[in-house]
Design an enzyme around this catalytic site. Structure first.
Site, mmCIF file in Angstrom:
data_model
loop_
_atom_site.group_PDB
_atom_site.id
_atom_site.type_symbol
_atom_site.label_atom_id
_atom_site.label_comp_id
_atom_site.label_asym_id
_atom_site.label_seq_id
_atom_site.Cartn_x
_atom_site.Cartn_y
_atom_site.Cartn_z
ATOM 1 N N TYR A 141 0.828 -1.215 0.000
ATOM 2 C CA TYR A 141 0.000 0.000 0.000
ATOM 3 C C TYR A 141 0.864 1.268 0.000
ATOM 4 C CZ TYR A 141 -3.361 3.381 2.056
ATOM 5 O OH TYR A 141 -4.143 4.467 2.336
ATOM 6 N N ASP A 183 10.094 -6.840 -3.152
ATOM 7 C CA ASP A 183 8.916 -7.302 -2.402
ATOM 8 C C ASP A 183 8.850 -8.827 -2.540
ATOM 9 O OD1 ASP A 183 6.020 -5.522 -1.684
ATOM 10 O OD2 ASP A 183 6.055 -7.709 -1.529
ATOM 11 N N SER A 185 0.974 -8.594 -1.219
ATOM 12 C CA SER A 185 0.691 -7.730 -2.379
ATOM 13 C C SER A 185 0.670 -8.580 -3.633
ATOM 14 C CB SER A 185 1.752 -6.635 -2.491
ATOM 15 O OG SER A 185 3.037 -7.209 -2.487
ATOM 16 N N GLY A 234 7.261 -5.376 5.805
ATOM 17 C CA GLY A 234 6.989 -5.831 7.159
ATOM 18 C C GLY A 234 5.593 -6.399 7.214
ATOM 19 N N TYR A 266 2.878 -6.882 17.337
ATOM 20 C CA TYR A 266 3.179 -5.998 16.198
ATOM 21 C C TYR A 266 3.855 -4.714 16.686
ATOM 22 C CZ TYR A 266 2.490 -2.409 12.669
ATOM 23 O OH TYR A 266 2.693 -1.366 11.812
ATOM 24 N N PHE A 268 0.427 7.447 11.937
ATOM 25 C CA PHE A 268 -0.839 7.303 12.650
ATOM 26 C C PHE A 268 -1.763 6.436 11.775
ATOM 27 C CE2 PHE A 268 -0.570 9.287 16.818
ATOM 28 C CZ PHE A 268 0.788 9.532 16.793
ATOM 29 N N LEU A 275 -10.643 0.260 9.797
ATOM 30 C CA LEU A 275 -11.915 0.946 9.542
ATOM 31 C C LEU A 275 -12.136 1.298 8.064
ATOM 32 C CD1 LEU A 275 -14.428 2.296 10.794
ATOM 33 C CD2 LEU A 275 -13.092 4.410 10.887
ATOM 34 N N ARG A 313 -9.462 8.737 15.833
ATOM 35 C CA ARG A 313 -8.110 8.448 15.348
ATOM 36 C C ARG A 313 -7.608 9.587 14.477
ATOM 37 N NH1 ARG A 313 -8.890 5.272 18.606
ATOM 38 N NH2 ARG A 313 -8.530 3.024 18.664
HETATM 39 P P1 NAD Z 1 1.558 -3.669 3.060
HETATM 40 O O1 NAD Z 1 1.372 -5.009 3.661
HETATM 41 O O2 NAD Z 1 0.554 -3.179 2.079
HETATM 42 O O3 NAD Z 1 2.987 -3.574 2.366
HETATM 43 C C1 NAD Z 1 4.124 -4.238 2.878
HETATM 44 C C2 NAD Z 1 4.767 -4.951 1.709
HETATM 45 O O4 NAD Z 1 5.939 -5.612 2.164
HETATM 46 C C3 NAD Z 1 3.865 -6.015 1.083
HETATM 47 O O5 NAD Z 1 3.824 -5.807 -0.319
HETATM 48 C C4 NAD Z 1 4.545 -7.335 1.430
HETATM 49 O O6 NAD Z 1 4.372 -8.305 0.395
HETATM 50 C C5 NAD Z 1 5.997 -6.913 1.597
HETATM 51 N N1 NAD Z 1 6.793 -7.721 2.523
HETATM 52 C C6 NAD Z 1 6.472 -8.110 3.784
HETATM 53 N N2 NAD Z 1 7.489 -8.789 4.328
HETATM 54 C C7 NAD Z 1 8.477 -8.831 3.394
HETATM 55 C C8 NAD Z 1 9.788 -9.387 3.357
HETATM 56 N N3 NAD Z 1 10.297 -10.065 4.402
HETATM 57 N N4 NAD Z 1 10.521 -9.237 2.230
HETATM 58 C C9 NAD Z 1 10.032 -8.564 1.162
HETATM 59 N N5 NAD Z 1 8.801 -8.025 1.135
HETATM 60 C C10 NAD Z 1 8.041 -8.152 2.246
HETATM 61 O O7 NAD Z 1 1.716 -2.624 4.265
HETATM 62 P P2 NAD Z 1 1.728 -1.032 4.201
HETATM 63 O O8 NAD Z 1 0.425 -0.537 4.690
HETATM 64 O O9 NAD Z 1 2.262 -0.571 2.906
HETATM 65 O O10 NAD Z 1 2.780 -0.746 5.347
HETATM 66 C C11 NAD Z 1 4.158 -0.524 5.073
HETATM 67 C C12 NAD Z 1 4.898 -0.441 6.389
HETATM 68 O O11 NAD Z 1 4.329 0.592 7.188
HETATM 69 C C13 NAD Z 1 4.846 -1.710 7.220
HETATM 70 O O12 NAD Z 1 6.120 -1.913 7.799
HETATM 71 C C14 NAD Z 1 3.816 -1.389 8.284
HETATM 72 O O13 NAD Z 1 4.044 -2.082 9.477
HETATM 73 C C15 NAD Z 1 4.004 0.108 8.477
HETATM 74 N N6 NAD Z 1 2.777 0.778 8.952
HETATM 75 C C16 NAD Z 1 1.632 0.700 8.216
HETATM 76 C C17 NAD Z 1 0.473 1.307 8.683
HETATM 77 C C18 NAD Z 1 -0.816 1.215 7.901
HETATM 78 O O14 NAD Z 1 -1.879 1.431 8.490
HETATM 79 N N7 NAD Z 1 -0.799 0.940 6.610
HETATM 80 C C19 NAD Z 1 0.484 2.001 9.900
HETATM 81 C C20 NAD Z 1 1.678 2.083 10.620
HETATM 82 C C21 NAD Z 1 2.828 1.460 10.129
HETATM 83 N N1 UDP Z 2 -13.392 0.434 13.961
HETATM 84 C C1 UDP Z 2 -14.756 0.144 13.919
HETATM 85 N N2 UDP Z 2 -15.177 -0.860 13.111
HETATM 86 C C2 UDP Z 2 -14.321 -1.588 12.320
HETATM 87 C C3 UDP Z 2 -12.939 -1.269 12.367
HETATM 88 C C4 UDP Z 2 -12.512 -0.260 13.210
HETATM 89 O O1 UDP Z 2 -15.560 0.775 14.614
HETATM 90 O O2 UDP Z 2 -14.765 -2.500 11.616
HETATM 91 C C5 UDP Z 2 -12.928 1.547 14.819
HETATM 92 C C6 UDP Z 2 -11.937 1.124 15.901
HETATM 93 O O3 UDP Z 2 -12.635 0.729 17.061
HETATM 94 C C7 UDP Z 2 -11.121 2.418 16.097
HETATM 95 C C8 UDP Z 2 -11.120 3.054 14.705
HETATM 96 O O4 UDP Z 2 -12.211 2.451 13.999
HETATM 97 O O5 UDP Z 2 -11.796 3.288 16.981
HETATM 98 C C9 UDP Z 2 -9.844 2.826 13.911
HETATM 99 O O6 UDP Z 2 -9.572 1.424 13.908
HETATM 100 P P1 UDP Z 2 -8.419 0.803 12.973
HETATM 101 O O7 UDP Z 2 -8.368 -0.663 13.243
HETATM 102 O O8 UDP Z 2 -8.640 1.237 11.562
HETATM 103 O O9 UDP Z 2 -7.095 1.537 13.468
HETATM 104 P P2 UDP Z 2 -6.345 1.462 14.910
HETATM 105 O O10 UDP Z 2 -7.322 1.068 15.954
HETATM 106 O O11 UDP Z 2 -5.263 0.493 14.709
HETATM 107 O O12 UDP Z 2 -5.858 2.847 15.145
#
Ligand code: NAD
Ligand code: UDP
Length: 332
Positions: free
Chosen positions: A10, A30, A35, A81, A147, A176, A198, A229
Site C-alpha cells: 500500500y 517485495d 501484495s 513488514g 506488532y 498514525f 476501519l 483516530r
Molecule cells: P503492506 O502489507 O501493504 O505492504 C508491505 C509490503 O511488504 C507487502 O507488499 C509485502 O508483500 C511486503 N513484505 C512483507 N514482508 C516482506 C519481506 N520479508 N521481504 C520482502 N517483502 C516483504 O503494508 P503497508 O500498509 O504498505 O505498510 C508498510 C509499512 O508501514 C509496514 O512496515 C507497516 O508495518 C508500516 N505501517 C503501516 C500502517 C498502515 O496502516 N498501513 C500504519 C503504521 C505502520
Molecule cells: N473500527 C470500527 N469498526 C471496524 C474497524 C474499526 O468501529 O470495523 C474503529 C476502531 O474501534 C477504532 C477506529 O475504527 O476506533 C480505527 O480502527 P483501525 O483498526 O482502523 O485503526 P487502529 O485502531 O489500529 O488505530
C-alpha cells in the site's frame, strides 16, 4: 537511486508513484506476501515507465547483496513488514521474525554496500494507550501487541546502530492511521480477507461486499461517543517520506524519530459520514461492543516533522473518502 522494500504494498506503491513522478530512479523489492504483482503493471500504467522490481525476501541476505551490487542505490525506505495487529497476536514468532530480522539483515547488507541512509516505517501503535493528547514523540511507549513491540524493537536497533556507526542518516517515521488512495484511482490499499481496519471495511460496505459497518462502541468520551483516530491521507504520508529523504541528504549524520499524522482527531462516525457523502448515499452501520485493546482517542502532535522538514498534512477526511472510493469503485 532509491530502494523501496515492500515496494508493491500500500504505502510502497504510493511512494514509488510519487518519486518516479519527481524524476527519481527507483528499484522495488517485495516478496509478494501481502501484495500482488499486478500492482507493478498499475504503477507502469500510472507513471508510463518500466519499473525495476526484484521479487525477493528482505531476509534473504545473498539476494539483497545482489540487488545492492546490481543497482546504484544511495537511499533506502524500508516499508517491508507484517502489519496486522490481530495476526501478530496469533503468530508472534512470524511477526518478530519478519519485522525484526528483515531490518537486521537489511542493515548488514547496507553497511557492506556503504549505503547509509534509511527511512524506517514505524507506527503510533508504539505508544499504546496514550497518557495525554496530542501524542508527542517523547510520550511513554507501551505497545500492547507483538506488532507494536516488534516495531519498538526495530526502533531500538536503529538507535543502537546509529550510536555505534559513523555517518548514518536515519529517520524513523511513526505513522498514525494512513487512509485514501492515489488520486488516479489506479493504486490503493487492497486488504487480504476481512479487513481489520476501519477505512477498508467501510469501503467494502460501500461496495456491498459487507452488509454493514460494525461500529466498535459509541460510549467513549469523544465528540460522538465513537473512537477517534488521526487519519492521514496516504499522499500526505508519502510527502513526509520524500521530505525526510531530502532533509537527511543535507545532514552529515542523523537519527530522528518523527510522528506523521494530521494532528487532528476524527471519529469513526465522522469517517463513515465522509464516505456516505463520497458514495452518494447513507452507508449502513450497527453499534456493537467495544473492541479489546482500543483506545478512545489517539492523535499526533506532528509539530516536530513540521519544524524539521517543513511538512504538514493538507488533505482532508473528505479527500481520503473520495480517493478511497474512486479506487474501490474501479476495483475488479
Ligand atoms: P503492506 O502489507 O501493504 O505492504 C508491505 C509490503 O511488504 C507487502 O507488499 C509485502 O508483500 C511486503 N513484505 C512483507 N514482508 C516482506 C519481506 N520479508 N521481504 C520482502 N517483502 C516483504 O503494508 P503497508 O500498509 O504498505 O505498510 C508498510 C509499512 O508501514 C509496514 O512496515 C507497516 O508495518 C508500516 N505501517 C503501516 C500502517 C498502515 O496502516 N498501513 C500504519 C503504521 C505502520
Ligand atoms: N473500527 C470500527 N469498526 C471496524 C474497524 C474499526 O468501529 O470495523 C474503529 C476502531 O474501534 C477504532 C477506529 O475504527 O476506533 C480505527 O480502527 P483501525 O483498526 O482502523 O485503526 P487502529 O485502531 O489500529 O488505530
Amino acid at each position: 537511486m532509491i530502494l523501496l522494500t515492500g515496494g508493491l504494498g500500500y504505502l510502497g506503491s504510493h511512494m514509488a508513484a510519487q518519486i518516479i513522478e519527481q524524476g527519481h530512479e527507483v528499484v522495488l523489492v517485495d516478496n509478494l506476501s501481502n501484495s500482488k504483482i499486478a500492482v507493478l503493471d498499475r504503477l507502469s500504467q500510472l507513471t508510463g515507465r518500466d519499473i525495476s522490481f526484484v521479487k525477493i525476501d528482505v531476509r534473504d541476505k545473498a539476494a539483497m547483496q545482489e540487488v545492492f551490487s546490481q543497482y546504484p542505490i544511495t537511499q533506502v525506505v524500508h516499508f517491508a513488514g507484517s502489519k496486522s495487529v490481530n495476526e501478530s497476536i496469533q503468530q508472534p514468532l512470524d511477526y518478530y521474525d519478519n519485522n525484526v530480522n528483515s531490518l537486521i539483515s537489511l542493515l548488514h547488507v547496507m553497511k557492506e554496500a556503504q549505503v547509509k541512509t534509511i527511512v524506517f516505517s514505524s507506527t503510533a501503535a508504539i505508544y499504546g494507550e496514550p497518557e495525554s493528547l496530542p501524542i508527542p514523540e517523547s510520550a511513554r511507549q507501551a505497545p500492547i501487541t507483538p506488532y507494536g513491540r516488534s516495531k519498538q524493537i526495530c526502533e531500538q536497533i536503529l538507535q543502537d546502530f546509529s550510536n555505534a556507526e559513523q555517518g548514518w542518516k536515519i529517520a524513523v517515521l511513526r505513522y498514525f492511521n494512513p487512509a485514501g488512495a492515489h488520486s488516479s484511482g489506479i493504486i490503493g490499499e487492497v486488504p487480504n480477507g476481512i479487513p481489520n481496519n476501519l477505512v477498508p471495511y467501510i469501503a467494502q460496505v460501500a461496495r456491498d461486499e459487507r452488509p454493514f459497518l460494525q461500529v466498535f462502541g459509541n460510549d467513549y468520551n469523544t465528540i460522538d461517543g465513537t473512537g477517534v483516530r488521526d487519519f492521514i491521507h496516504v499522499q500526505d504520508l508519502i510527502d513526509g517520506h520524500t521530505k525526510a529523504l531530502a532533509w537527511l541528504s543535507t545532514q552529515p549524520q542523523a537519527f530522528e524519530v518523527l510522528n506523521l499524522g494530521r494532528g487532528e482527531g476524527v471519529s469513526v462516525k465522522q469517517m463513515l459520514d465522509a464516505f456516505s457523502k463520497a458514495v452518494g448515499h447513507e452507508l449502513p452501520y450497527k453499534v456493537v461492543a467495544r473492541r479489546d485493546g482500543d483506545s478512545a482517542s489517539v492523535y499526533a502532535d506532528a509539530s516536530r516533522a513540521n519544524c524539521l522538514l517543513g511538512w504538514q498534512a493538507t488533505r482532508t477526511v473528505d479527500e481520503m473518502a473520495i480517493d478511497t472510493w474512486r479506487f474501490y469503485e474501479k476495483l475488479a
